[in-house]
Design a protein around this motif. Structure first.
Motif, PDB file in Angstrom:
ATOM      1  N   LEU A 194       6.616   6.837   9.939  1.00 41.89           N
ATOM      2  CA  LEU A 194       6.712   6.201   8.630  1.00 41.89           C
ATOM      3  C   LEU A 194       5.557   6.643   7.737  1.00 41.89           C
ATOM      4  O   LEU A 194       5.761   6.979   6.567  1.00 41.89           O
ATOM      5  CB  LEU A 194       6.742   4.675   8.770  1.00 41.89           C
ATOM      6  CG  LEU A 194       6.811   3.886   7.462  1.00 41.89           C
ATOM      7  CD1 LEU A 194       7.994   4.328   6.604  1.00 41.89           C
ATOM      8  CD2 LEU A 194       6.870   2.402   7.748  1.00 41.89           C
ATOM      9  N   ASP A 195       4.347   6.661   8.283  1.00 39.68           N
ATOM     10  CA  ASP A 195       3.194   7.124   7.507  1.00 39.68           C
ATOM     11  C   ASP A 195       3.420   8.543   6.982  1.00 39.68           C
ATOM     12  O   ASP A 195       3.121   8.851   5.830  1.00 39.68           O
ATOM     13  CB  ASP A 195       1.919   7.103   8.351  1.00 39.68           C
ATOM     14  CG  ASP A 195       1.421   5.706   8.687  1.00 39.68           C
ATOM     15  OD1 ASP A 195       1.873   4.737   8.035  1.00 39.68           O
ATOM     16  OD2 ASP A 195       0.596   5.591   9.606  1.00 39.68           O
TER      17      ASP A 195
ATOM     18  N   THR B 159       8.849   5.976  -6.764  1.00 41.39           N
ATOM     19  CA  THR B 159       9.238   4.584  -7.027  1.00 41.39           C
ATOM     20  C   THR B 159       9.290   3.740  -5.757  1.00 41.39           C
ATOM     21  O   THR B 159       9.386   4.266  -4.649  1.00 41.39           O
ATOM     22  CB  THR B 159      10.629   4.527  -7.685  1.00 41.39           C
ATOM     23  OG1 THR B 159      11.598   5.003  -6.736  1.00 41.39           O
ATOM     24  CG2 THR B 159      10.682   5.357  -8.954  1.00 41.39           C
ATOM     25  N   LYS B 160       9.283   2.430  -5.973  1.00 49.34           N
ATOM     26  CA  LYS B 160       9.448   1.488  -4.865  1.00 49.34           C
ATOM     27  C   LYS B 160      10.803   1.713  -4.203  1.00 49.34           C
ATOM     28  O   LYS B 160      10.924   1.650  -2.980  1.00 49.34           O
ATOM     29  CB  LYS B 160       9.337   0.053  -5.382  1.00 49.34           C
ATOM     30  CG  LYS B 160       9.578  -1.009  -4.332  1.00 49.34           C
ATOM     31  CD  LYS B 160       9.571  -2.396  -4.975  1.00 49.34           C
ATOM     32  CE  LYS B 160       9.964  -3.477  -4.011  1.00 49.34           C
ATOM     33  NZ  LYS B 160      11.340  -3.389  -3.531  1.00 49.34           N
ATOM     34  N   ALA B 161      11.822   1.996  -5.008  1.00 53.60           N
ATOM     35  CA  ALA B 161      13.163   2.245  -4.465  1.00 53.60           C
ATOM     36  C   ALA B 161      13.146   3.437  -3.508  1.00 53.60           C
ATOM     37  O   ALA B 161      13.833   3.420  -2.483  1.00 53.60           O
ATOM     38  CB  ALA B 161      14.155   2.477  -5.592  1.00 53.60           C
ATOM     39  N   GLU B 162      12.358   4.460  -3.823  1.00 50.80           N
ATOM     40  CA  GLU B 162      12.262   5.621  -2.930  1.00 50.80           C
ATOM     41  C   GLU B 162      11.536   5.260  -1.633  1.00 50.80           C
ATOM     42  O   GLU B 162      11.930   5.718  -0.559  1.00 50.80           O
ATOM     43  CB  GLU B 162      11.555   6.781  -3.639  1.00 50.80           C
ATOM     44  CG  GLU B 162      12.402   7.413  -4.720  1.00 50.80           C
ATOM     45  CD  GLU B 162      11.667   8.465  -5.512  1.00 50.80           C
ATOM     46  OE1 GLU B 162      12.191   9.593  -5.607  1.00 50.80           O
ATOM     47  OE2 GLU B 162      10.563   8.177  -6.035  1.00 50.80           O
ATOM     48  N   VAL B 163      10.514   4.424  -1.731  1.00 53.27           N
ATOM     49  CA  VAL B 163       9.825   3.953  -0.526  1.00 53.27           C
ATOM     50  C   VAL B 163      10.809   3.188   0.343  1.00 53.27           C
ATOM     51  O   VAL B 163      10.906   3.416   1.557  1.00 53.27           O
ATOM     52  CB  VAL B 163       8.602   3.068  -0.884  1.00 53.27           C
ATOM     53  CG1 VAL B 163       8.026   2.408   0.362  1.00 53.27           C
ATOM     54  CG2 VAL B 163       7.535   3.889  -1.600  1.00 53.27           C
ATOM     55  N   ASP B 164      11.571   2.290  -0.277  1.00 54.48           N
ATOM     56  CA  ASP B 164      12.567   1.505   0.466  1.00 54.48           C
ATOM     57  C   ASP B 164      13.607   2.417   1.105  1.00 54.48           C
ATOM     58  O   ASP B 164      14.028   2.191   2.243  1.00 54.48           O
ATOM     59  CB  ASP B 164      13.249   0.487  -0.444  1.00 54.48           C
ATOM     60  CG  ASP B 164      12.327  -0.650  -0.866  1.00 54.48           C
ATOM     61  OD1 ASP B 164      11.175  -0.709  -0.379  1.00 54.48           O
ATOM     62  OD2 ASP B 164      12.762  -1.472  -1.695  1.00 54.48           O
ATOM     63  N   ARG B 165      14.016   3.452   0.403  1.00 49.09           N
ATOM     64  CA  ARG B 165      15.010   4.396   0.931  1.00 49.09           C
ATOM     65  C   ARG B 165      14.483   5.087   2.184  1.00 49.09           C
ATOM     66  O   ARG B 165      15.209   5.241   3.166  1.00 49.09           O
ATOM     67  CB  ARG B 165      15.369   5.426  -0.154  1.00 49.09           C
ATOM     68  CG  ARG B 165      16.346   6.471   0.288  1.00 49.09           C
ATOM     69  CD  ARG B 165      17.753   5.874   0.471  1.00 49.09           C
ATOM     70  NE  ARG B 165      18.622   6.871   1.043  1.00 49.09           N
ATOM     71  CZ  ARG B 165      19.095   6.818   2.298  1.00 49.09           C
ATOM     72  NH1 ARG B 165      18.803   5.804   3.085  1.00 49.09           N
ATOM     73  NH2 ARG B 165      19.869   7.773   2.762  1.00 49.09           N
ATOM     74  N   VAL B 166      13.234   5.492   2.150  1.00 46.55           N
ATOM     75  CA  VAL B 166      12.614   6.142   3.303  1.00 46.55           C
ATOM     76  C   VAL B 166      12.568   5.173   4.487  1.00 46.55           C
ATOM     77  O   VAL B 166      12.912   5.530   5.618  1.00 46.55           O
ATOM     78  CB  VAL B 166      11.196   6.650   2.939  1.00 46.55           C
ATOM     79  CG1 VAL B 166      10.389   7.001   4.170  1.00 46.55           C
ATOM     80  CG2 VAL B 166      11.290   7.838   1.998  1.00 46.55           C
TER      81      VAL B 166
ATOM     82  N   LEU C 128       0.837  -1.204   0.000  1.00 46.81           N
ATOM     83  CA  LEU C 128       0.000   0.000   0.000  1.00 46.81           C
ATOM     84  C   LEU C 128       0.873   1.256   0.000  1.00 46.81           C
ATOM     85  O   LEU C 128       0.548   2.248  -0.665  1.00 46.81           O
ATOM     86  CB  LEU C 128      -0.942   0.000   1.197  1.00 46.81           C
ATOM     87  CG  LEU C 128      -1.882  -1.204   1.305  1.00 46.81           C
ATOM     88  CD1 LEU C 128      -2.688  -1.156   2.597  1.00 46.81           C
ATOM     89  CD2 LEU C 128      -2.790  -1.293   0.096  1.00 46.81           C
ATOM     90  N   TYR C 129       1.977   1.215   0.753  1.00 49.46           N
ATOM     91  CA  TYR C 129       2.938   2.327   0.736  1.00 49.46           C
ATOM     92  C   TYR C 129       3.490   2.516  -0.681  1.00 49.46           C
ATOM     93  O   TYR C 129       3.557   3.628  -1.186  1.00 49.46           O
ATOM     94  CB  TYR C 129       4.110   2.063   1.683  1.00 49.46           C
ATOM     95  CG  TYR C 129       3.813   2.098   3.158  1.00 49.46           C
ATOM     96  CD1 TYR C 129       2.866   2.959   3.689  1.00 49.46           C
ATOM     97  CD2 TYR C 129       4.502   1.282   4.036  1.00 49.46           C
ATOM     98  CE1 TYR C 129       2.620   3.008   5.061  1.00 49.46           C
ATOM     99  CE2 TYR C 129       4.275   1.325   5.393  1.00 49.46           C
ATOM    100  CZ  TYR C 129       3.330   2.181   5.907  1.00 49.46           C
ATOM    101  OH  TYR C 129       3.094   2.230   7.259  1.00 49.46           O
ATOM    102  N   VAL C 130       3.885   1.401  -1.302  1.00 48.16           N
ATOM    103  CA  VAL C 130       4.465   1.453  -2.645  1.00 48.16           C
ATOM    104  C   VAL C 130       3.422   1.967  -3.644  1.00 48.16           C
ATOM    105  O   VAL C 130       3.722   2.843  -4.464  1.00 48.16           O
ATOM    106  CB  VAL C 130       5.021   0.076  -3.072  1.00 48.16           C
ATOM    107  CG1 VAL C 130       5.456   0.081  -4.528  1.00 48.16           C
ATOM    108  CG2 VAL C 130       6.178  -0.336  -2.157  1.00 48.16           C
TER     109      VAL C 130
END
Length: 117
Positions: free
Chosen positions: A97-98, A28-35, A17-19
């Motif tokens: 995180l949210d 991007t998913k990579a940016e979500v992972d970075r956060v 859901l975040y992605v």
């Protein structure tokens, strides 16, 4: 008082859901992972392992290798509550995180999201 159900919810069930929220706004998913890795100290492989294990939110934050001290700079409202006013530590981490995911979806630069300014 009973724990909020988010504590026992699998992080892996909310992660897509975040992605999706980020991708819907051109991120991007990579940016979500970075956060997520910035906030928790998990490396990419460790994050993927947590997702695969279906770790619940409470354990996800309790087992985080190095919670970022700069997270205290995260201010604002999420779900009609000011994140800086949340007393319960685990709930505050979840809301941090949210808030970061919201900022990502709203188009803030990574430097601002990761509190580098």
């Amino acid at each position: 008082m009973a724990k909020h159900r988010i504590y026992t919810t699998s992080f892996a069930s909310v992660y897509p859901l975040y992605v999706a929220k980020a991708e819907k706004k051109g991120r991007t998913k990579a940016e979500v992972d970075r956060v997520i890795t910035w906030l928790t100290g998990y490396g990419q492989k460790e994050l993927e392992a947590q997702l695969e294990k279906q770790t619940d939110f409470e354990s996800f934050f309790a087992e985080a290798p190095k919670i970022n001290p700069s997270r205290a700079l995260i201010k604002g409202v999420i779900c009609d509550v000011r994140v800086e006013d949340i007393k319960e530590p685990t709930m505050r981490e979840i809301r941090y995180l949210d808030k970061l995911i919201d900022e990502l979806a709203r188009g803030k630069t990574m430097d601002k999201i990761l509190r580098r300014e």
